[in-house]
Design a protein around this motif. Structure first.
Motif, mmCIF file in Angstrom:
data_model
loop_
_atom_site.group_PDB
_atom_site.id
_atom_site.type_symbol
_atom_site.label_atom_id
_atom_site.label_comp_id
_atom_site.label_asym_id
_atom_site.label_seq_id
_atom_site.Cartn_x
_atom_site.Cartn_y
_atom_site.Cartn_z
ATOM 1 N N GLN A 87 57.470 6.993 85.392
ATOM 2 C CA GLN A 87 56.257 7.715 85.776
ATOM 3 C C GLN A 87 56.187 9.061 85.075
ATOM 4 N N THR A 88 57.286 9.790 85.040
ATOM 5 C CA THR A 88 57.293 11.089 84.381
ATOM 6 C C THR A 88 57.044 10.947 82.886
ATOM 7 N N SER A 89 57.665 9.971 82.266
ATOM 8 C CA SER A 89 57.474 9.753 80.826
ATOM 9 C C SER A 89 56.031 9.374 80.509
ATOM 10 N N LEU A 90 55.464 8.498 81.320
ATOM 11 C CA LEU A 90 54.080 8.084 81.084
ATOM 12 C C LEU A 90 53.100 9.236 81.305
ATOM 13 N N MET A 91 53.325 10.003 82.362
ATOM 14 C CA MET A 91 52.438 11.154 82.595
ATOM 15 C C MET A 91 52.579 12.182 81.479
ATOM 16 N N PHE A 92 53.797 12.373 81.005
ATOM 17 C CA PHE A 92 54.012 13.299 79.899
ATOM 18 C C PHE A 92 53.304 12.802 78.641
ATOM 19 N N THR A 93 53.395 11.497 78.385
ATOM 20 C CA THR A 93 52.727 10.912 77.223
ATOM 21 C C THR A 93 51.212 11.080 77.321
ATOM 22 N N VAL A 94 50.665 10.823 78.504
ATOM 23 C CA VAL A 94 49.228 11.019 78.706
ATOM 24 C C VAL A 94 48.852 12.468 78.410
ATOM 25 N N GLY A 95 49.636 13.394 78.931
ATOM 26 C CA GLY A 95 49.336 14.806 78.715
ATOM 27 C C GLY A 95 49.467 15.217 77.264
ATOM 28 N N TYR A 96 50.502 14.725 76.602
ATOM 29 C CA TYR A 96 50.726 15.128 75.210
ATOM 30 C C TYR A 96 49.655 14.538 74.287
ATOM 31 N N ILE A 97 49.409 13.241 74.420
ATOM 32 C CA ILE A 97 48.388 12.605 73.577
ATOM 33 C C ILE A 97 47.009 13.161 73.901
ATOM 34 N N GLY A 98 46.699 13.240 75.180
ATOM 35 C CA GLY A 98 45.398 13.764 75.580
ATOM 36 C C GLY A 98 45.216 15.220 75.185
ATOM 37 N N GLY A 99 46.268 16.027 75.339
ATOM 38 C CA GLY A 99 46.184 17.428 74.939
ATOM 39 C C GLY A 99 46.008 17.582 73.441
ATOM 40 N N THR A 100 46.655 16.707 72.673
ATOM 41 C CA THR A 100 46.489 16.732 71.220
ATOM 42 C C THR A 100 45.058 16.410 70.837
ATOM 43 N N GLY A 117 43.657 5.886 79.179
ATOM 44 C CA GLY A 117 43.410 4.999 80.311
ATOM 45 C C GLY A 117 44.448 3.915 80.540
ATOM 46 N N PRO A 118 44.916 3.241 79.483
ATOM 47 C CA PRO A 118 45.894 2.165 79.711
ATOM 48 C C PRO A 118 47.226 2.623 80.304
ATOM 49 N N LEU A 119 47.514 3.912 80.265
ATOM 50 C CA LEU A 119 48.786 4.391 80.811
ATOM 51 C C LEU A 119 48.700 4.715 82.307
ATOM 52 N N VAL A 120 47.492 4.766 82.843
ATOM 53 C CA VAL A 120 47.329 5.172 84.239
ATOM 54 C C VAL A 120 47.825 4.089 85.200
ATOM 55 N N ILE A 121 47.548 2.842 84.938
ATOM 56 C CA ILE A 121 47.987 1.761 85.838
ATOM 57 C C ILE A 121 49.518 1.664 85.885
#
Length: 167
Positions: A87-100, A117-121
């Motif tokens: 969960q932490t890795s996926l949320m971090f990935t969402v934040g990093y990619i989305g922030g970029t 979106g695909p990382l939220v589920i």
């Protein structure tokens, strides 16, 4: 808990690398997910495992039971630790990619949502698995309280000698 503390330190280290631009990405949506992921890891991963350790030690001291169901204990810790990291890795990935992508002015919020979106589920599934691990841990606690403590080696006082007879 100790392993998770070292992991938290390792997760903090990349912030000082200027090329990764973490401080900038943390200021925009969805870069804030990195911030949330880090604090979720500190609260649930570090303090949560510390809480389980303290709880089980207190139960051992109070109940006198020295062991528990090993299958439940191992399954519980696996179903708690793996989802925390996932969960932490996926949320971090969402934040990093989305922030970029948030800094790329050509990309709008709807495109960013489509990308992350695909990382939220899987994040939700990780939280659900974590809850199952917690329930198994609680089941183990209930079983510990239901178990009888092993016979303790209490020493009885020696029998009293009869009083001497007086003539």
């Amino acid at each position: 808990t100790i392993f998770n503390v070292f992991a938290a330190i390792a997760f903090t280290t990349p912030v000082i690398i200027p090329q990764l631009a973490f401080p900038l990405k943390l200021t925009v949506w969805p870069g804030t997910w990195m911030f949330i992921a880090y604090f979720v890891f500190l609260i649930v991963g570090v303090l949560g495992t510390l809480g389980w350790a303290v709880l089980l030690d207190l139960i051992r001291r109070i109940s006198g039971v020295e062991s528990c169901d090993k299958f439940l204990a191992i399954t519980s810790i696996v179903l708690i630790e793996v989802p925390i990291y996932a969960q932490t890795s996926l949320m971090f990935t969402v934040g990093y990619i989305g922030g970029t992508y948030a800094f790329a002015t050509q990309v709008g919020a709807s495109v960013i949502t489509y990308i992350i979106g695909p990382l939220v589920i899987p994040i939700g599934v990780s939280i659900f698995i974590y809850l199952i691990g917690t329930l198994l841990g609680l089941m183990n606690v209930v079983l510990i309280f239901g178990a009888r403590p092993r016979s303790s080696t209490t020493v009885s006082p020696p029998p009293m000698a009869p009083a001497p007879r007086q003539a």
